[in-house]
Design a protein around this motif. Structure first.
Motif, PDB file in Angstrom:
ATOM      1  N   ARG A   1       0.819  -1.217   0.000  1.00 48.91           N
ATOM      2  CA  ARG A   1       0.000   0.000   0.000  1.00 48.91           C
ATOM      3  C   ARG A   1       0.848   1.260   0.000  1.00 48.91           C
ATOM      4  N   ALA A   2       2.160   1.113  -0.035  1.00 46.66           N
ATOM      5  CA  ALA A   2       3.056   2.273  -0.070  1.00 46.66           C
ATOM      6  C   ALA A   2       2.926   2.993  -1.415  1.00 46.66           C
ATOM      7  N   PRO A   3       3.200   4.292  -1.445  1.00 42.73           N
ATOM      8  CA  PRO A   3       3.020   5.049  -2.693  1.00 42.73           C
ATOM      9  C   PRO A   3       4.122   4.856  -3.721  1.00 42.73           C
ATOM     10  N   ALA A   4       5.339   4.533  -3.274  1.00 41.24           N
ATOM     11  CA  ALA A   4       6.468   4.413  -4.194  1.00 41.24           C
ATOM     12  C   ALA A   4       6.505   3.005  -4.795  1.00 41.24           C
ATOM     13  N   VAL A   5       6.672   2.928  -6.110  1.00 46.78           N
ATOM     14  CA  VAL A   5       6.669   1.636  -6.804  1.00 46.78           C
ATOM     15  C   VAL A   5       7.753   0.684  -6.280  1.00 46.78           C
ATOM     16  N   PRO A   6       8.994   1.133  -6.054  1.00 50.21           N
ATOM     17  CA  PRO A   6      10.001   0.199  -5.529  1.00 50.21           C
ATOM     18  C   PRO A   6       9.585  -0.433  -4.204  1.00 50.21           C
ATOM     19  N   THR A   7       8.894   0.316  -3.345  1.00 50.23           N
ATOM     20  CA  THR A   7       8.428  -0.251  -2.075  1.00 50.23           C
ATOM     21  C   THR A   7       7.355  -1.299  -2.323  1.00 50.23           C
ATOM     22  N   GLN A   8       6.504  -1.086  -3.312  1.00 53.87           N
ATOM     23  CA  GLN A   8       5.496  -2.084  -3.668  1.00 53.87           C
ATOM     24  C   GLN A   8       6.159  -3.366  -4.181  1.00 53.87           C
ATOM     25  N   ILE A   9       7.214  -3.200  -4.975  1.00 52.15           N
ATOM     26  CA  ILE A   9       7.950  -4.373  -5.470  1.00 52.15           C
ATOM     27  C   ILE A   9       8.648  -5.075  -4.309  1.00 52.15           C
ATOM     28  N   GLU A  10       9.155  -4.282  -3.377  1.00 53.33           N
ATOM     29  CA  GLU A  10       9.807  -4.851  -2.198  1.00 53.33           C
ATOM     30  C   GLU A  10       8.826  -5.716  -1.409  1.00 53.33           C
ATOM     31  N   SER A  11       7.568  -5.309  -1.362  1.00 50.09           N
ATOM     32  CA  SER A  11       6.545  -6.105  -0.689  1.00 50.09           C
ATOM     33  C   SER A  11       6.455  -7.501  -1.305  1.00 50.09           C
ATOM     34  N   VAL A  12       6.468  -7.553  -2.620  1.00 46.73           N
ATOM     35  CA  VAL A  12       6.381  -8.846  -3.321  1.00 46.73           C
ATOM     36  C   VAL A  12       7.638  -9.672  -3.070  1.00 46.73           C
ATOM     37  N   TYR A  13       8.802  -9.015  -3.146  1.00 49.32           N
ATOM     38  CA  TYR A  13      10.069  -9.729  -2.951  1.00 49.32           C
ATOM     39  C   TYR A  13      10.132 -10.374  -1.566  1.00 49.32           C
ATOM     40  N   TRP A  14       9.831  -9.602  -0.530  1.00 47.69           N
ATOM     41  CA  TRP A  14       9.957 -10.152   0.823  1.00 47.69           C
ATOM     42  C   TRP A  14       8.857 -11.155   1.140  1.00 47.69           C
ATOM     43  N   THR A  15       7.718 -11.009   0.486  1.00 44.51           N
ATOM     44  CA  THR A  15       6.696 -12.050   0.609  1.00 44.51           C
ATOM     45  C   THR A  15       7.228 -13.358   0.032  1.00 44.51           C
ATOM     46  N   GLY A  16       7.898 -13.275  -1.114  1.00 42.37           N
ATOM     47  CA  GLY A  16       8.512 -14.458  -1.708  1.00 42.37           C
ATOM     48  C   GLY A  16       9.588 -15.047  -0.814  1.00 42.37           C
ATOM     49  N   MET A  17      10.422 -14.206  -0.227  1.00 49.60           N
ATOM     50  CA  MET A  17      11.485 -14.691   0.654  1.00 49.60           C
ATOM     51  C   MET A  17      10.916 -15.356   1.904  1.00 49.60           C
ATOM     52  N   THR A  18       9.781 -14.854   2.373  1.00 53.51           N
ATOM     53  CA  THR A  18       9.132 -15.470   3.535  1.00 53.51           C
ATOM     54  C   THR A  18       8.609 -16.854   3.186  1.00 53.51           C
TER      55      THR A  18
END
Length: 346
Positions: A185-202
């Motif tokens: 839900r963050a406004p910056a696109v890289p932070t949104q991508i980071e959400s997906v990355y760390w979800t994958g790492m989890t």
């Protein structure tokens, strides 16, 4: 009834009030906002919330998104905050806490300064805990306390990321997924991508390989248009390579990671440490113990400042050295692991 003229005392009082307002306005114009790219913006930070900040410079207004700001130096910052903030951003978290712990919050002139002080204290406490040099649960409580108290802070999504990191480190994948998911839900696109990355790492940490691959693939198909997004795409490739190795596709994983090793910059310590650890996991899956040791040694000897990856590399060396007939090297790795990361794995 006719109006009486102002007395000289009243006029003097009004003039003094006007001077004080003007002086306050001048002071507020001295905030310095440092974006991730570009020059510092000098003006008055007029508004902050989880989405970002608003900076006013005379009649001009500039909006910056959370996730695009490196730091803000506020007018009225005590010197201890200025020093502590820089130590925290530079990864010197023990030094940061020495400065920040001495600040009396009640003496600070602005709420944004109080919020910054509390964030960097919780952040440094958390980074030390993640490195095995502090209580992870206490650090998570401190950061959650900050987020609850300062919901209008531009650090809000940074706080969510840190709590996710602590949850993942504690093996609490349910909470990790919740806090990493909040980054979407963050406004910056890289932070949104980071959400997906760390979800994958989890999911990867939980050995849910199919779910991990689903998240990494979301990133790999993106057409990225920024350095930050491209970097996250490379990290996702490293995660995907490890996932392939864990699903009996080590050769495919090795092809993917070899391209990253050839192209990466050694100055990006986080990237290098994660890539070499992924390479180590792939070689281990292939039964190439010497290759795995060499990969983990890269992280250990060259990128030890990335504490979480370094601790993992040391723990792997403890397991692998005896398999090539070098128990003494395993003992050395174990001693360093205990000394540098006494809370690792707990």
């Amino acid at each position: 009834m006719s109006k009486q003229p102002f007395s000289k005392i009243t006029i003097t009082a009004l003039s003094l009030a006007s001077l004080l307002v003007n002086a306050s306005s001048v002071r507020a114009q001295s905030d310095r906002v440092y974006p991730l790219t570009g020059s510092a913006i000098i003006g008055a930070v007029a508004k902050t919330d989880a989405q970002g900040i608003q900076v006013k410079r005379g009649s001009n207004t500039t909006n910056l998104l959370a996730g695009e700001i490196r730091k803000i130096l506020f007018e009225g910052d005590p010197s201890a905050l200025t020093k502590g903030r820089e130590f925290a951003l530079d990864g010197q978290h023990e030094e940061a806490l020495k400065e920040l712990n001495g600040i009396d919050l009640d003496s600070l002139p602005r709420e944004v300064i109080k919020a910054d002080t509390e964030f960097y204290k919780a952040f440094s406490q958390s980074q030390l805990a993640l490195a095995g040099r502090g209580d992870k649960k206490a650090a998570a409580a401190a950061m959650l306390g900050f987020a609850s108290k300062h919901r209008d802070s531009w650090h809000f999504y940074e706080a969510a990321k840190v709590v996710g990191d602590l949850a993942l480190s504690l093996g609490n994948t349910k909470d990790a997924l919740k806090f990493y998911g909040a980054l979407s839900r963050a406004p910056a696109v890289p932070t949104q991508i980071e959400s997906v990355y760390w979800t994958g790492m989890t999911h990867l940490a939980a050995n849910d390989i199919a779910a991990a691959n689903t998240e990494f693939d979301k990133i790999l198909v993106l057409k990225v248009d920024s350095v930050a997004a491209a970097r996250l795409q490379s990290l996702a490739k490293a995660g995907k390579a490890t996932a392939l190795a864990k699903s009996d596709q080590a050769d495919e994983g090795l092809d993917l990671i070899s391209g990253l090793v050839a192209d990466m910059s050694s100055s990006d310590v986080e990237m290098a440490a994660r890539v070499y650890n992924s390479q180590g996991a792939i070689y281990e899956a292939k039964g190439d113990i010497e290759g795995a040791i060499l990969a983990y040694l890269h992280t250990h000897l060259m990128f030890s400042s990335q504490s979480d990856a370094h601790a993992i590399a040391l723990s792997k060396l403890v397991e692998l050295w005896p398999k090539v007939g070098k128990p003494q090297r395993a003992a050395e790795a174990r001693d360093e692991l205990k000394q540098r990361y006494p809370g690792f794995g707990s």
